[in-house]
Design a protein around this motif. Structure first.
Motif, mmCIF file in Angstrom:
data_model
loop_
_atom_site.group_PDB
_atom_site.id
_atom_site.type_symbol
_atom_site.label_atom_id
_atom_site.label_comp_id
_atom_site.label_asym_id
_atom_site.label_seq_id
_atom_site.Cartn_x
_atom_site.Cartn_y
_atom_site.Cartn_z
ATOM 1 N N GLN A 19 0.846 -1.184 0.000
ATOM 2 C CA GLN A 19 0.000 0.000 0.000
ATOM 3 C C GLN A 19 0.884 1.238 0.000
ATOM 4 O O GLN A 19 1.980 1.237 0.549
ATOM 5 N N GLU A 20 0.388 2.297 -0.615
ATOM 6 C CA GLU A 20 1.159 3.536 -0.721
ATOM 7 C C GLU A 20 1.613 4.047 0.653
ATOM 8 O O GLU A 20 2.719 4.543 0.801
ATOM 9 N N VAL A 21 0.776 3.883 1.654
ATOM 10 C CA VAL A 21 1.097 4.367 2.991
ATOM 11 C C VAL A 21 2.304 3.622 3.594
ATOM 12 O O VAL A 21 3.032 4.173 4.410
ATOM 13 N N SER A 22 2.539 2.388 3.155
ATOM 14 C CA SER A 22 3.650 1.594 3.690
ATOM 15 C C SER A 22 4.897 1.643 2.802
ATOM 16 O O SER A 22 5.847 0.907 3.019
ATOM 17 N N LYS A 23 4.898 2.512 1.817
ATOM 18 C CA LYS A 23 6.008 2.621 0.872
ATOM 19 C C LYS A 23 7.365 2.824 1.566
ATOM 20 O O LYS A 23 8.334 2.127 1.237
ATOM 21 N N PRO A 24 7.490 3.738 2.538
ATOM 22 C CA PRO A 24 8.793 3.900 3.213
ATOM 23 C C PRO A 24 9.254 2.633 3.942
ATOM 24 O O PRO A 24 10.450 2.317 3.946
ATOM 25 N N ILE A 25 8.331 1.897 4.515
ATOM 26 C CA ILE A 25 8.679 0.656 5.217
ATOM 27 C C ILE A 25 9.166 -0.390 4.219
ATOM 28 O O ILE A 25 10.146 -1.087 4.465
ATOM 29 N N LEU A 26 8.503 -0.478 3.069
ATOM 30 C CA LEU A 26 8.910 -1.437 2.040
ATOM 31 C C LEU A 26 10.288 -1.088 1.491
ATOM 32 O O LEU A 26 11.133 -1.968 1.312
ATOM 33 N N ILE A 27 10.544 0.191 1.245
ATOM 34 C CA ILE A 27 11.854 0.613 0.747
ATOM 35 C C ILE A 27 12.940 0.254 1.759
ATOM 36 O O ILE A 27 13.995 -0.284 1.392
ATOM 37 N N GLU A 28 12.686 0.508 3.028
ATOM 38 C CA GLU A 28 13.658 0.169 4.074
ATOM 39 C C GLU A 28 13.879 -1.346 4.143
ATOM 40 O O GLU A 28 15.016 -1.817 4.277
ATOM 41 N N PHE A 29 12.813 -2.122 4.026
ATOM 42 C CA PHE A 29 12.891 -3.579 4.048
ATOM 43 C C PHE A 29 13.726 -4.095 2.876
ATOM 44 O O PHE A 29 14.627 -4.924 3.047
ATOM 45 N N LEU A 30 13.466 -3.582 1.673
ATOM 46 C CA LEU A 30 14.214 -4.022 0.488
ATOM 47 C C LEU A 30 15.684 -3.636 0.582
ATOM 48 O O LEU A 30 16.564 -4.420 0.223
ATOM 49 N N ALA A 32 17.397 -3.326 3.275
ATOM 50 C CA ALA A 32 18.004 -4.244 4.244
ATOM 51 C C ALA A 32 18.299 -5.586 3.595
ATOM 52 O O ALA A 32 19.331 -6.209 3.874
ATOM 53 N N LEU A 33 17.415 -6.036 2.708
ATOM 54 C CA LEU A 33 17.648 -7.304 2.003
ATOM 55 C C LEU A 33 18.841 -7.210 1.058
ATOM 56 O O LEU A 33 19.625 -8.149 0.941
ATOM 57 N N PHE A 34 18.971 -6.085 0.365
ATOM 58 C CA PHE A 34 20.061 -5.916 -0.595
ATOM 59 C C PHE A 34 21.391 -5.622 0.077
ATOM 60 O O PHE A 34 22.437 -5.775 -0.537
ATOM 61 N N GLU A 35 21.392 -5.160 1.310
ATOM 62 C CA GLU A 35 22.583 -4.903 2.121
ATOM 63 C C GLU A 35 23.750 -4.314 1.336
ATOM 64 O O GLU A 35 24.804 -4.930 1.211
ATOM 65 N N GLY A 36 23.578 -3.131 0.803
ATOM 66 C CA GLY A 36 24.663 -2.441 0.128
ATOM 67 C C GLY A 36 24.867 -2.804 -1.327
ATOM 68 O O GLY A 36 25.611 -2.126 -2.026
ATOM 69 N N GLU A 37 24.249 -3.876 -1.812
ATOM 70 C CA GLU A 37 24.384 -4.235 -3.228
ATOM 71 C C GLU A 37 23.664 -3.219 -4.110
ATOM 72 O O GLU A 37 24.151 -2.858 -5.167
ATOM 73 N N HIS A 38 22.488 -2.810 -3.667
ATOM 74 C CA HIS A 38 21.676 -1.814 -4.365
ATOM 75 C C HIS A 38 21.029 -0.931 -3.312
ATOM 76 O O HIS A 38 20.848 -1.347 -2.171
ATOM 77 N N HIS A 39 20.684 0.277 -3.713
ATOM 78 C CA HIS A 39 19.997 1.173 -2.788
ATOM 79 C C HIS A 39 18.726 1.680 -3.472
ATOM 80 O O HIS A 39 18.795 2.422 -4.450
#
Length: 66
Positions: A19-30, A32-39
């Motif tokens: 959901q659009e309201v959770s966009k910042p949380i999703l970006i932070e989650f992704l 964290a998954l990429f851990e410096g490989e991509h931002h």
């Protein structure tokens, strides 16, 4: 019936992160998954699922592609 949403199911993940309201949380989650490989700096939610098209294709990066 449970009061909690299971994030390990498709419907639960979409309910929490899709959901659009959770966009910042999703970006932070992704990020964290990429851990410096991509931002990830921004992303776009698609209206419908598109079979054969990876969900990552909807992501937009300002510093290079995925």
């Amino acid at each position: 019936m449970s009061k909690f949403i299971n994030p390990f199911t498709d419907i639960g993940f979409k309910r929490i992160f899709g959901q659009e309201v959770s966009k910042p949380i999703l970006i932070e989650f992704l990020n964290a998954l990429f851990e410096g490989e991509h931002h990830i700096t921004d992303l776009q939610f698609l209206d419908k699922e598109q079979p054969g098209v990876p969900a990552v294709a909807a992501l937009h990066e300002r510093c290079g592609g995925l």
